[in-house]
Design an enzyme around this catalytic site. Structure first.
Site, short mmCIF file in Angstrom:
data_model
loop_
_atom_site.label_atom_id
_atom_site.label_comp_id
_atom_site.label_asym_id
_atom_site.label_seq_id
_atom_site.Cartn_x
_atom_site.Cartn_y
_atom_site.Cartn_z
N LYS A 103 -6.72 -5.07 -3.01
CA LYS A 103 -7.75 -5.52 -1.78
C LYS A 103 -8.69 -4.52 -1.29
O LYS A 103 -8.33 -3.41 -1.64
CB LYS A 103 -6.71 -6.04 -0.87
N CYS A 152 -1.97 -2.84 7.55
CA CYS A 152 -1.64 -3.68 6.52
C CYS A 152 -0.16 -4.40 6.43
O CYS A 152 -0.31 -5.69 6.11
CB CYS A 152 -1.92 -2.84 5.24
N ASP A 170 0.88 -1.30 0.02
CA ASP A 170 -0.07 -0.04 0.19
C ASP A 170 0.83 1.24 -0.14
O ASP A 170 0.36 2.36 0.79
CB ASP A 170 -0.76 -0.03 1.36
N HIS A 177 -10.64 6.71 1.65
CA HIS A 177 -9.04 6.76 1.17
C HIS A 177 -9.07 5.77 -0.07
O HIS A 177 -9.73 4.69 -0.20
CB HIS A 177 -8.18 6.27 2.16
N ASP A 228 -4.39 -0.82 -1.81
CA ASP A 228 -5.82 -0.77 -1.08
C ASP A 228 -6.80 -0.11 -2.06
O ASP A 228 -6.42 0.89 -2.84
CB ASP A 228 -5.78 0.26 0.17
C1 VGL Z 1 -4.68 0.81 5.80
C2 VGL Z 1 -6.31 1.59 7.27
C3 VGL Z 1 -7.34 1.40 6.30
C4 VGL Z 1 -3.40 0.27 5.36
C5 VGL Z 1 -5.48 0.37 4.89
O1 VGL Z 1 -2.74 0.22 4.38
O2 VGL Z 1 -2.45 -0.07 6.38
N1 VGL Z 1 -5.05 1.13 6.98
N2 VGL Z 1 -6.85 0.81 5.01
ZN ZN Z 2 -8.30 0.89 3.30
#
Ligand code: VGL
Ligand code: ZN
Length: 204
Positions: A106, A151, A8, A81, A46
């Site tokens: 994902k 993540c 991510d 996001h 993400d």
């Molecule tokens: C993530 C919160 C929500 C991450 C993704 O990539 O760590 N954290 N979505």
């Molecule tokens: Zn997320």
């Protein structure tokens, strides 16, 4: 066979993004330098549909960072996001992408979040990453990216459960919560995961 998993590394998780991780941009040069040390480099994104149920904006009267029960699972409510095909969801332009052989997306199911690169948070559906890695002969994964306590942590934990040796490259990640990351690290170590610094990888 060793794989580097770049988790991510997307605009929304960098300073200025919708879910910015403090100092997240510091990992980019490290993630770039690390790639040459690996047989295989894989990235994740993400990749949420608009109106994803992990977004606070999808729940009237709820606030960002509040925790709710979402279809039986604890869910932190995030700012919107990494909405599919938005600029925020793009891999960071400064990240070297030419050696990234595959990108796993994902968080696409609107009703369940997916922190791990391997499974959704309910372990209901696989992303196919474990089989992909096994198909490539990978036995060891090294995890870098954002965010350490979400993540990156859940990816390393699932990697261990899938039978891979898993190492988090600590200076190639940053956390949303320092306390959360301290707990996550202890848990990973208890499960047989390793934590190292990029200098150890780059020396190899
Ligand atoms: C993530 C919160 C929500 C991450 C993704 O990539 O760590 N954290 N979505
Ligand atoms: Zn997320």
């Amino acid at each position: 066979m060793k794989a580097l998993l770049l988790i991510d590394i997307q605009n929304d998780f960098l300073p200025g993004g919708r879910l910015a991780v403090a100092d997240g941009d510091a990992i980019i040069p490290i993630a770039n330098a690390l790639q040459a040390q690996f047989d295989l480099v894989v990235a994740t994104q993400d990749w949420h549909p608009a109106g994803h149920q992990s977004f606070a904006s999808s729940h009237a009267g709820r606030s960002q960072f509040e925790q709710i029960d979402l279809y039986g699972l604890p869910q932190v409510l995030w700012p919107d996001h990494c909405t599919q095909a938005s600029t925020g969801a793009e891999l960071v332009p400064a990240l070297h992408a030419e050696r990234i052989e595959a990108i796993f997306r994902k968080g696409t199911n609107p009703e369940i979040d997916s922190y791990s690169a391997f499974f959704d948070n309910g372990h209901r559906k696989s992303t196919g990453l474990a089989d992909y890695l096994r198909g490539r002969g990978v036995t060891e994964v090294y995890v870098a990216g954002l965010a350490a306590d979400y993540c990156v942590y859940f990816t390393a934990k699932d990697a261990l459960a899938e039978g891979f040796a898993a190492t988090v490259i600590e200076d190639a990640t940053r956390a949303i919560s320092a306390d959360g990351w301290a707990q996550a690290k202890a848990d990973l170590q208890q499960r047989g995961g390793q934590l190292i610094n990029s200098t150890e990888v780059l020396a190899g």
